[in-house]
Design an enzyme around this catalytic site. Structure first.
Site, PDB file in Angstrom:
ATOM      1  N   PHE A 175       0.964  -1.215  -0.001  1.00 32.97           N
ATOM      2  CA  PHE A 175      -0.076   0.015  -0.152  1.00 32.97           C
ATOM      3  C   PHE A 175       1.035   1.075  -0.121  1.00 32.97           C
ATOM      4  O   PHE A 175       2.159   1.232   0.228  1.00 32.97           O
ATOM      5  CB  PHE A 175      -1.008   0.085   1.392  1.00 32.97           C
ATOM      6  CG  PHE A 175      -0.160   0.129   2.460  1.00 32.97           C
ATOM      7  CD1 PHE A 175       0.035   1.304   3.127  1.00 32.97           C
ATOM      8  CD2 PHE A 175       0.290  -1.007   3.252  1.00 32.97           C
ATOM      9  CE1 PHE A 175       0.582   1.341   4.352  1.00 32.97           C
ATOM     10  CE2 PHE A 175       0.874  -1.024   4.551  1.00 32.97           C
ATOM     11  CZ  PHE A 175       0.837   0.156   4.887  1.00 32.97           C
ATOM     12  N   CYS A 176       0.627   2.282  -0.470  1.00 28.46           N
ATOM     13  CA  CYS A 176       1.084   3.567  -0.361  1.00 28.46           C
ATOM     14  C   CYS A 176      -0.205   4.758  -0.309  1.00 28.46           C
ATOM     15  O   CYS A 176      -1.286   4.260   0.019  1.00 28.46           O
ATOM     16  CB  CYS A 176       1.908   3.873  -1.974  1.00 28.46           C
ATOM     17  SG  CYS A 176       0.870   3.817  -3.268  1.00 28.46           S
ATOM     18  N   THR A 177       0.203   5.811  -0.358  1.00 29.33           N
ATOM     19  CA  THR A 177      -0.460   6.916  -0.111  1.00 29.33           C
ATOM     20  C   THR A 177      -1.917   7.129  -1.107  1.00 29.33           C
ATOM     21  O   THR A 177      -3.122   6.880  -0.682  1.00 29.33           O
ATOM     22  CB  THR A 177       0.125   8.428  -0.161  1.00 29.33           C
ATOM     23  OG1 THR A 177       1.133   8.444   0.275  1.00 29.33           O
ATOM     24  CG2 THR A 177      -0.769   9.668   0.144  1.00 29.33           C
ATOM     25  N   ILE A 204      -4.039   4.602   0.767  1.00 25.63           N
ATOM     26  CA  ILE A 204      -4.280   5.008   2.145  1.00 25.63           C
ATOM     27  C   ILE A 204      -5.648   6.057   1.923  1.00 25.63           C
ATOM     28  O   ILE A 204      -6.461   5.854   2.808  1.00 25.63           O
ATOM     29  CB  ILE A 204      -3.322   5.383   2.812  1.00 25.63           C
ATOM     30  CG1 ILE A 204      -2.114   4.424   3.078  1.00 25.63           C
ATOM     31  CG2 ILE A 204      -3.630   5.948   4.083  1.00 25.63           C
ATOM     32  CD1 ILE A 204      -0.845   5.070   3.324  1.00 25.63           C
TER      33      ILE A 204
END
Length: 257
Positions: A175-177, A204
């Protein structure tokens, strides 16, 4: 006045980078928008802010280009202007990675909807990896996520080739922003022979938008690259500021402390 903030990206071949840059700059300027737009031969990546109706009209204008017809925007808001000026730049990549073999158009990991993410990362056999950098992870991440301890995204391949290399047959959940870094990170793992790679669709930001706080496995704030510094559940503004010395996010303190 409340400002609308739109974060979006799209991997798509762009052969007219200069013309697209000029068109985006002129249209955004006419609309009074601020923020950063990156354009490369591999696509577009942006976070912009302005009056809500101007953001909507700008996105409608951009989607009239067939290359961006299905462009998805993650929307949030800010009480104060989150950007001071508009920058529209041509770059070698829309997110700097430095490894051409990580080509999202050749294949990426399986997308996991935010509503299904908790079940995936709660499985003890799944390796959960935060693809963001150390200063971002320091203020918030998912429970049990691994920290690659990278300072910049181009450090990530070294982590994949080292710490992760012995786990090519296990499920890797990343996952990332907003999702863009996972496009390249999962593409890289697939090219390296990992067989079960998944990632959080919309990142996110989408998770914090749609998953209720009471059932969330997110802890802390989500760093964003604008004056708001961090966002929390419901995409409300967090309680962090940037250190004037090092530029890293730190918790706000009361003036009487």
């Amino acid at each position: 006045m409340s400002f609308a903030v739109s974060a979006f990206y799209k991997f798509v071949t762009v052969t007219d980078c200069e013309a697209l840059r000029d068109a985006v700059f002129n249209r955004a300027t006419d609309s009074g928008l601020k923020g950063t737009v990156l354009i490369a031969r591999e696509g577009i990546n942006a976070t912009i802010s302005g009056a809500p109706h101007e953001i909507d009209e700008f996105l409608a204008w951009l989607r009239r280009d067939p290359r961006f017809a299905d462009l998805e925007s993650k929307q949030s808001s800010a009480e104060a202007a989150p950007f001071r000026r508009l920058k529209v730049k041509i770059k070698p990549e829309i997110v700097t990675f430095g490894f051409p073999e990580a080509d999202p158009s050749a294949g990426v990991g399986t997308y996991i909807a935010p509503e299904d993410w908790n079940a995936v990362i709660s499985d003890p056999d799944v390796i959960v990896v935060d693809t963001r950098n150390d200063y971002e992870i320091a203020i918030g991440t998912f429970e049990n996520a691994r920290d690659p301890q990278t300072r910049v995204f181009s450090d990530f391949p070294a982590y994949a080739d080292g710490d992760l290399a012995a786990n090519k047959s296990r499920r890797i959940a990343m996952f990332c922003t907003g999702g863009i870094r996972c496009e390249k990170a999962t593409a890289y793992l697939i090219q390296k022979g990992f067989t079960d790679v998944v990632h959080l669709k919309g990142g996110i930001l989408k998770y914090l938008e749609v998953v209720p706080e009471e059932s969330s496995l997110w802890r802390g704030g989500c760093f964003v690259f604008d004056e708001r510094v961090a966002l929390e559940h419901g995409l409300s503004e967090g309680r962090h500021t940037l250190c004037r010395v090092c530029g890293f996010p730190i918790p706000e303190t009361n003036s009487d402390e």
